[in-house]
Enzyme design. Structure first.
Site, short mmCIF file in Angstrom:
data_model
loop_
_atom_site.label_atom_id
_atom_site.label_comp_id
_atom_site.label_asym_id
_atom_site.label_seq_id
_atom_site.Cartn_x
_atom_site.Cartn_y
_atom_site.Cartn_z
N GLU A 29 -1.30 -1.59 -10.42
CA GLU A 29 -0.08 -1.80 -9.64
C GLU A 29 1.02 -2.39 -10.53
O GLU A 29 0.75 -2.90 -11.61
CB GLU A 29 -0.33 -2.79 -8.47
CG GLU A 29 -1.46 -2.36 -7.55
CD GLU A 29 -1.53 -3.16 -6.25
OE1 GLU A 29 -0.47 -3.70 -5.81
OE2 GLU A 29 -2.62 -3.25 -5.68
N LYS A 57 -10.35 -9.33 -1.78
CA LYS A 57 -9.19 -9.35 -2.68
C LYS A 57 -8.89 -10.74 -3.22
O LYS A 57 -8.02 -10.89 -4.08
CB LYS A 57 -7.95 -8.88 -1.90
CG LYS A 57 -8.06 -7.49 -1.32
CD LYS A 57 -7.89 -6.44 -2.39
CE LYS A 57 -7.70 -5.06 -1.77
NZ LYS A 57 -7.36 -4.07 -2.81
N GLU A 64 -7.16 -2.23 -9.13
CA GLU A 64 -6.06 -1.43 -8.61
C GLU A 64 -4.89 -1.57 -9.58
O GLU A 64 -4.43 -2.67 -9.85
CB GLU A 64 -5.68 -1.87 -7.19
CG GLU A 64 -6.76 -1.47 -6.19
CD GLU A 64 -6.38 -1.69 -4.73
OE1 GLU A 64 -5.43 -2.47 -4.48
OE2 GLU A 64 -7.01 -1.07 -3.87
N TYR A 67 0.88 -1.17 0.00
CA TYR A 67 0.00 0.00 0.00
C TYR A 67 0.92 1.22 0.00
O TYR A 67 0.89 2.02 0.91
CB TYR A 67 -0.85 -0.09 1.28
CG TYR A 67 -1.96 0.90 1.47
CD1 TYR A 67 -2.98 1.03 0.54
CD2 TYR A 67 -2.03 1.68 2.62
CE1 TYR A 67 -4.02 1.92 0.76
CE2 TYR A 67 -3.07 2.57 2.85
CZ TYR A 67 -4.06 2.68 1.91
OH TYR A 67 -5.11 3.55 2.13
N GLN A 120 -14.78 -5.68 1.01
CA GLN A 120 -13.58 -5.21 1.72
C GLN A 120 -13.95 -4.27 2.88
O GLN A 120 -13.42 -4.37 3.98
CB GLN A 120 -12.67 -4.47 0.73
CG GLN A 120 -11.34 -4.00 1.27
CD GLN A 120 -10.55 -3.21 0.22
OE1 GLN A 120 -10.96 -3.09 -0.94
NE2 GLN A 120 -9.41 -2.68 0.61
CA CA Z 1 -3.70 -3.50 -3.76
#
Ligand code: CA
Length: 417
Positions: free
Chosen positions: A198, A250, A196, A126, A237
């Site tokens: 990433e 997740k 997300e 994170y 979540q």
């Molecule tokens: Ca993540």
């Protein structure tokens, strides 16, 4: 800035090609009914390393007789450099090996691409400051960072079994959620399905249980990087995460791009981590340039649309912590790290709204829906939407491309059936 190394392979030298000779990304491929095997992408082709090793043109002790890169990665940095140097010699313009090597090139087009590694374990961090501030503002009404954020690369242990290769369809997950005014939680398909954006770092060499590692050592253990989409069910979540963090929200899928771009290929694109707002504790306080200048984008394509709408563009250099710092922190208490471990960077968001790396941020939790090129609006993902991440480091007249990391969300599985 480094220059293009020209190759005799068709398509490798054009500026818009993702896979010039400078790149040589590592994947696992097959055609039709063939067994999957290791290869590197070059121009419009894949060089079949299993065939090359069986013919005795390279020798890594049979590492390429397995359909993953794990065995080769475990050999270590000397062998990584040796393979890169050997392939560069074979594939560059004027190579005396051209006629022999040509026989082991197969078309990239129509190849099925598989997970390039056997994922040992998966950890997600994170480490994007703008994302952490946005999440605070959206969820808690304040952009203040958590008290530990400037001192620790915050992370959680995910599931290796949830990691899938780009192109894998994912069903909308069922799960528990609870709206603030409801008395009881309810069960059903997630209504706030998100992505997300990433990067994933892939650990190449292991560290022993009980043995902490420095940031410098950690940096040398990283074999390469992939694009990573940490699909997230925000409603699940939001109900489950306190006090132990992400779990079912997740665990239904994490997509990675099929080509591992090696740390060696990214070397010319290293950038420093940003100025520290608070001094890091000595074990994390390294002077190495652990980030990379990699342009990233997210696009969305609804079912039936002619083209995808780009939702966001940002850069990996926006992160606060590098993968090397995350890996060092991961092992500092004695946790052993293994060949094939996958570390998610955390969502990569830039300071402006056009640079946010999740739909939660782009739609500000549904309060500001965005419009697609088709005229449709979205706050979160609807069934049969396809989400795609792309990334590339831009050199002088060439790029180090990652290919794409894509996935389509299918309707939830009816449960109980
Ligand atoms: Ca993540």
């Amino acid at each position: 800035m480094s220059q293009l190394v020209r190759s005799w392979v068709q398509g490798a030298n054009s500026a818009d090609n993702a896979f010039p000779l400078n790149n040589l990304p590592c994947g696992v491929f097959s055609h039709g009914e063939e067994e999957p095997r290791c290869g590197v992408a070059i121009g419009g082709s894949i060089l079949d390393l299993q065939a090359l090793e069986r013919e005795g043109m390279i020798d890594f002790g049979g590492a390429f007789d397995t359909p993953t890169w794990n065995q080769f990665m475990a050999l270590g940095r000397t062998e990584w450099a040796e393979l890169r140097a050997t392939l560069t010699t074979m594939l560059k313009e004027g190579s005396v090996d051209q006629a022999k090597v040509e026989a082991f090139l197969v078309p990239l087009q129509n190849a099925d691409l598989h997970l390039p590694i056997d994922v040992a374990e998966y950890t997600d961090f994170y480490a994007g400051m703008q994302h952490a501030k946005n999440m605070g503002a959206i969820l808690r009404g304040s952009p203040d960072l958590p008290a530990n954020w400037l001192h620790i690369p915050i992370g959680y242990n995910g599931r290796a079994s949830s990691v899938v290769v780009s192109g894998t369809d994912i069903h909308r997950p069922n799960g528990q959620s609870k709206t603030p005014d409801a008395e009881m939680p309810s069960f059903g398909p997630s209504k706030r399905l998100d992505i997300e954006l990433e990067m994933g770092a892939i650990v190449g060499t292991s560290s022993d249980f009980g043995s902490p590692i420095t940031v410098e050592e950690a940096d040398k253990m990283i074999f390469g990087y992939v694009l990573l989409n940490d699909w997230s069910a925000r409603d699940i979540q939001g109900w489950e995460y306190q006090p132990l963090g992400p779990f079912q929200g997740k665990a239904f899928g994490t997509s990675i791009s099929p080509w591992i771009v090696t740390a060696a290929a990214l070397e010319p694109f290293r950038t420093a981590t940003p100025a520290r707002e608070k001094k890091l504790l000595p074990y994390l306080d390294s002077s190495i340039d652990g980030l990379f200048d990699i342009s990233l984008e997210v696009s969305m394509q609804p079912q039936g649309a002619d083209s995808a709408t780009v939702l966001s563009r940002t850069n990996y250099s926006r992160m606060y912590y590098s993968a090397a710092e995350q890996l060092c922190h991961h092992a500092i208490g004695g946790c052993g790290m293994n060949t094939g471990d996958l570390l998610g960077s955390g969502t990569i968001s830039g300071p402006n709204k056009t640079e946010y790396g999740s739909l939660l941020e782009l739609s500000w939790a549904g309060r500001e829906p965005f419009t697609l090129d088709t005229g449709e609006t979205r706050s979160f993902i609807e069934d049969n939407d396809t989400l795609t991440l792309r990334g590339a480091a831009q050199g002088d007249g060439y790029q180090i491309g990652f290919g794409e990391c894509t996935g389509t969300i299918l309707p939830a599985i009816k449960f109980p059936a």
